[in-house]
Design a protein around this motif. Structure first.
Motif, PDB file in Angstrom:
ATOM      1  N   LEU A   8       0.821  -1.213   0.000  1.00 57.17           N
ATOM      2  CA  LEU A   8       0.000   0.000   0.000  1.00 57.17           C
ATOM      3  C   LEU A   8       0.851   1.256   0.000  1.00 57.17           C
ATOM      4  O   LEU A   8       0.523   2.239  -0.677  1.00 57.17           O
ATOM      5  CB  LEU A   8      -0.930  -0.009   1.222  1.00 57.17           C
ATOM      6  N   SER A   9       1.960   1.234   0.742  1.00 56.03           N
ATOM      7  CA  SER A   9       2.791   2.429   0.813  1.00 56.03           C
ATOM      8  C   SER A   9       3.388   2.769  -0.541  1.00 56.03           C
ATOM      9  O   SER A   9       3.578   3.933  -0.878  1.00 56.03           O
ATOM     10  CB  SER A   9       3.905   2.245   1.847  1.00 56.03           C
ATOM     11  N   GLY A  10       3.659   1.731  -1.349  1.00 52.80           N
ATOM     12  CA  GLY A  10       4.160   1.986  -2.692  1.00 52.80           C
ATOM     13  C   GLY A  10       3.149   2.695  -3.563  1.00 52.80           C
ATOM     14  O   GLY A  10       3.505   3.403  -4.506  1.00 52.80           O
ATOM     15  N   LEU A  11       1.869   2.511  -3.262  1.00 52.80           N
ATOM     16  CA  LEU A  11       0.826   3.178  -4.020  1.00 52.80           C
ATOM     17  C   LEU A  11       0.526   4.579  -3.506  1.00 52.80           C
ATOM     18  O   LEU A  11       0.199   5.481  -4.275  1.00 52.80           O
ATOM     19  CB  LEU A  11      -0.463   2.335  -3.975  1.00 52.80           C
ATOM     20  N   LEU A  12       0.633   4.766  -2.180  1.00 52.79           N
ATOM     21  CA  LEU A  12       0.191   6.012  -1.568  1.00 52.79           C
ATOM     22  C   LEU A  12       1.287   7.053  -1.425  1.00 52.79           C
ATOM     23  O   LEU A  12       1.014   8.252  -1.433  1.00 52.79           O
ATOM     24  CB  LEU A  12      -0.402   5.713  -0.181  1.00 52.79           C
ATOM     25  N   LEU A  13       2.555   6.629  -1.276  1.00 49.64           N
ATOM     26  CA  LEU A  13       3.642   7.558  -1.039  1.00 49.64           C
ATOM     27  C   LEU A  13       4.347   7.901  -2.352  1.00 49.64           C
ATOM     28  O   LEU A  13       4.344   7.116  -3.295  1.00 49.64           O
ATOM     29  CB  LEU A  13       4.639   6.943  -0.059  1.00 49.64           C
ATOM     30  N   PRO A  14       4.954   9.089  -2.434  1.00 49.12           N
ATOM     31  CA  PRO A  14       5.675   9.462  -3.659  1.00 49.12           C
ATOM     32  C   PRO A  14       6.789   8.469  -3.955  1.00 49.12           C
ATOM     33  O   PRO A  14       7.516   8.051  -3.065  1.00 49.12           O
ATOM     34  CB  PRO A  14       6.245  10.848  -3.307  1.00 49.12           C
ATOM     35  N   MET A  15       6.914   8.078  -5.216  1.00 47.18           N
ATOM     36  CA  MET A  15       7.919   7.103  -5.601  1.00 47.18           C
ATOM     37  C   MET A  15       9.199   7.795  -6.035  1.00 47.18           C
ATOM     38  O   MET A  15       9.172   8.902  -6.577  1.00 47.18           O
ATOM     39  CB  MET A  15       7.405   6.224  -6.747  1.00 47.18           C
ATOM     40  N   ALA A  16      10.311   7.129  -5.822  1.00 51.64           N
ATOM     41  CA  ALA A  16      11.598   7.564  -6.342  1.00 51.64           C
ATOM     42  C   ALA A  16      12.347   6.322  -6.770  1.00 51.64           C
ATOM     43  O   ALA A  16      12.184   5.241  -6.200  1.00 51.64           O
ATOM     44  CB  ALA A  16      12.381   8.332  -5.285  1.00 51.64           C
ATOM     45  N   CYS A  17      13.173   6.442  -7.793  1.00 48.59           N
ATOM     46  CA  CYS A  17      13.940   5.312  -8.296  1.00 48.59           C
ATOM     47  C   CYS A  17      14.804   4.739  -7.179  1.00 48.59           C
ATOM     48  O   CYS A  17      15.543   5.463  -6.503  1.00 48.59           O
ATOM     49  CB  CYS A  17      14.804   5.759  -9.468  1.00 48.59           C
ATOM     50  N   ALA A  18      14.712   3.441  -6.985  1.00 50.77           N
ATOM     51  CA  ALA A  18      15.481   2.792  -5.930  1.00 50.77           C
ATOM     52  C   ALA A  18      16.970   2.828  -6.205  1.00 50.77           C
ATOM     53  O   ALA A  18      17.780   2.715  -5.285  1.00 50.77           O
ATOM     54  CB  ALA A  18      15.026   1.334  -5.784  1.00 50.77           C
ATOM     55  N   GLY A  19      17.353   3.018  -7.457  1.00 50.78           N
ATOM     56  CA  GLY A  19      18.773   3.030  -7.793  1.00 50.78           C
ATOM     57  C   GLY A  19      19.431   4.387  -7.680  1.00 50.78           C
ATOM     58  O   GLY A  19      20.566   4.491  -7.201  1.00 50.78           O
ATOM     59  N   CYS A  20      18.718   5.453  -8.110  1.00 49.12           N
ATOM     60  CA  CYS A  20      19.352   6.776  -8.163  1.00 49.12           C
ATOM     61  C   CYS A  20      18.534   7.881  -7.515  1.00 49.12           C
ATOM     62  O   CYS A  20      19.011   9.009  -7.390  1.00 49.12           O
ATOM     63  CB  CYS A  20      19.657   7.153  -9.608  1.00 49.12           C
ATOM     64  N   GLY A  21      17.286   7.587  -7.122  1.00 44.15           N
ATOM     65  CA  GLY A  21      16.453   8.595  -6.477  1.00 44.15           C
ATOM     66  C   GLY A  21      15.658   9.476  -7.417  1.00 44.15           C
ATOM     67  O   GLY A  21      14.986  10.409  -6.961  1.00 44.15           O
ATOM     68  N   ARG A  22      15.707   9.218  -8.704  1.00 42.32           N
ATOM     69  CA  ARG A  22      14.922  10.015  -9.647  1.00 42.32           C
ATOM     70  C   ARG A  22      13.447   9.903  -9.292  1.00 42.32           C
ATOM     71  O   ARG A  22      12.950   8.799  -9.070  1.00 42.32           O
ATOM     72  CB  ARG A  22      15.170   9.532 -11.073  1.00 42.32           C
ATOM     73  N   PRO A  23      12.717  11.035  -9.259  1.00 42.27           N
ATOM     74  CA  PRO A  23      11.324  10.988  -8.788  1.00 42.27           C
ATOM     75  C   PRO A  23      10.362  10.339  -9.786  1.00 42.27           C
ATOM     76  O   PRO A  23      10.648  10.239 -10.979  1.00 42.27           O
ATOM     77  CB  PRO A  23      10.976  12.462  -8.571  1.00 42.27           C
ATOM     78  N   THR A  25       9.248   7.308 -10.306  1.00 39.19           N
ATOM     79  CA  THR A  25       9.443   5.997 -10.920  1.00 39.19           C
ATOM     80  C   THR A  25      10.073   5.065  -9.896  1.00 39.19           C
ATOM     81  O   THR A  25      10.934   5.494  -9.120  1.00 39.19           O
ATOM     82  CB  THR A  25      10.347   6.074 -12.171  1.00 39.19           C
ATOM     83  N   GLU A  26       9.634   3.831  -9.867  1.00 40.22           N
ATOM     84  CA  GLU A  26      10.216   2.871  -8.933  1.00 40.22           C
ATOM     85  C   GLU A  26      11.620   2.486  -9.341  1.00 40.22           C
ATOM     86  O   GLU A  26      12.498   2.249  -8.502  1.00 40.22           O
ATOM     87  CB  GLU A  26       9.332   1.621  -8.855  1.00 40.22           C
ATOM     88  N   LEU A  27      11.852   2.429 -10.656  1.00 43.27           N
ATOM     89  CA  LEU A  27      13.173   2.109 -11.186  1.00 43.27           C
ATOM     90  C   LEU A  27      13.295   2.750 -12.556  1.00 43.27           C
ATOM     91  O   LEU A  27      12.520   2.436 -13.471  1.00 43.27           O
ATOM     92  CB  LEU A  27      13.369   0.593 -11.287  1.00 43.27           C
ATOM     93  N   CYS A  28      14.261   3.654 -12.715  1.00 38.21           N
ATOM     94  CA  CYS A  28      14.405   4.344 -13.991  1.00 38.21           C
ATOM     95  C   CYS A  28      15.081   3.439 -15.025  1.00 38.21           C
ATOM     96  O   CYS A  28      15.644   2.388 -14.691  1.00 38.21           O
ATOM     97  CB  CYS A  28      15.199   5.637 -13.810  1.00 38.21           C
ATOM     98  N   ALA A  29      15.037   3.853 -16.279  1.00 39.71           N
ATOM     99  CA  ALA A  29      15.583   3.036 -17.365  1.00 39.71           C
ATOM    100  C   ALA A  29      17.083   2.832 -17.217  1.00 39.71           C
ATOM    101  O   ALA A  29      17.612   1.747 -17.511  1.00 39.71           O
ATOM    102  CB  ALA A  29      15.272   3.694 -18.711  1.00 39.71           C
ATOM    103  N   VAL A  30      17.796   3.848 -16.747  1.00 44.70           N
ATOM    104  CA  VAL A  30      19.252   3.731 -16.616  1.00 44.70           C
ATOM    105  C   VAL A  30      19.610   2.698 -15.553  1.00 44.70           C
ATOM    106  O   VAL A  30      20.475   1.840 -15.755  1.00 44.70           O
ATOM    107  CB  VAL A  30      19.867   5.102 -16.272  1.00 44.70           C
ATOM    108  N   CYS A  31      18.946   2.770 -14.409  1.00 44.02           N
ATOM    109  CA  CYS A  31      19.241   1.818 -13.336  1.00 44.02           C
ATOM    110  C   CYS A  31      18.754   0.413 -13.694  1.00 44.02           C
ATOM    111  O   CYS A  31      19.380  -0.579 -13.323  1.00 44.02           O
ATOM    112  CB  CYS A  31      18.609   2.290 -12.030  1.00 44.02           C
TER     113      CYS A  31
END
Length: 247
Positions: A8-23, A25-31
């Motif tokens: 649920l927290s993944g749906l409700l809280l703002p996401m950032a890339c787990a690899g680099c912190g880009r807002p 997205t859970e995981l950006c294309a580069v990571c």
């Protein structure tokens, strides 16, 4: 409840890339490319622990790959199991390509300590293995997860231990369940391919101990279990294991 909260927290809280912190997205294309952008390769730690089977890894354990694995394992970013499972599936395919058999793939995850599983609220390696098996089946390969290894004694925290200390810490720590031994013996007799899976290889001590437990539980000595039985695949390995492999 903890797993539900993570989802649920993944749906409700703002996401950032787990690899680099880009807002956003859970995981950006580069990571994502750091995990999936190259073919899995064989890796070898140095020193190589006795009994370590052939191991294939999808990526070096550094930068974005390290951050993604830690986010999944320690911070409960369970959605990352999808991309980690795809990376592990690449390692399993590389292992399968080097094996003589053509039977189903039996993925045997290295178990976490019960206390670690309870603290995290999930078993990260098993979760990744299940996702990898699903990915392999989509590609037309017969793959199943067999959670047949268990810890038979407590081990100390591995962080800060050197290769020799890790081997001593893990020696004799794993065993096959009785039912697991029967399943694997039946599978090996039918020419199934047993592949140990883990999220990370550093010194190789954990996978060497898992290979020993599988070989012993299946009635094989250590050398025969390494040569003709199980091999191993991991999501990531220490960069030095990749460098040694290139030499």
């Amino acid at each position: 409840m903890r797993n539900v909260w993570h989802e649920l927290s993944g749906l409700l809280l703002p996401m950032a890339c787990a690899g680099c912190g880009r807002p956003r997205t859970e995981l950006c294309a580069v990571c994502g490319a750091a995990l999936l952008g190259v073919a899995a390769r064989r890796v070898r730690p140095s020193p190589r622990p006795p009994g370590l089977p052939a191991v294939y890894a999808a990526a070096p354990y550094e930068n974005a790959v390290r951050a993604v694995l830690l986010a999944h394992k320690e911070r409960g970013a369970l959605g990352l199991a999808r991309v980690l499972g795809r990376a592990l599936a690449g390692g399993v395919r590389a292992v399968a390509g080097q094996s003589d058999g053509a039977g189903p793939l039996l993925l045997v995850p290295v178990p976490s300590a019960r206390s670690a599983t309870a603290a995290r609220g999930h078993d990260p390696v098993r979760r990744i293995a299940v996702t990898a098996a699903r990915e392999l089946r989509r590609a037309g390969l017969s793959a199943h997860v067999l959670s047949v290894l268990r810890q038979r004694r407590a081990v100390a925290d591995q962080s800060g231990l050197g290769a020799r200390q890790r081997r001593a810490n893990l020696a004799g720590a794993l065993e096959l369940t009785a039912a697991g031994g029967r399943l694997l013996r039946r599978g090996l007799a039918a020419h199934d391919r047993v592949i140990l899976v883990d999220d990370l290889l550093t010194t190789g001590s954990t996978l060497a101990e898992a290979a020993r437990a599988v070989g012993e539980g299946c009635g094989a000595d250590r050398e025969s279990s390494v040569r003709g039985g199980c091999r191993a695949a991991v999501v990531a390995a220490s960069p030095s294991a990749f460098e040694i492999n290139r030499n």
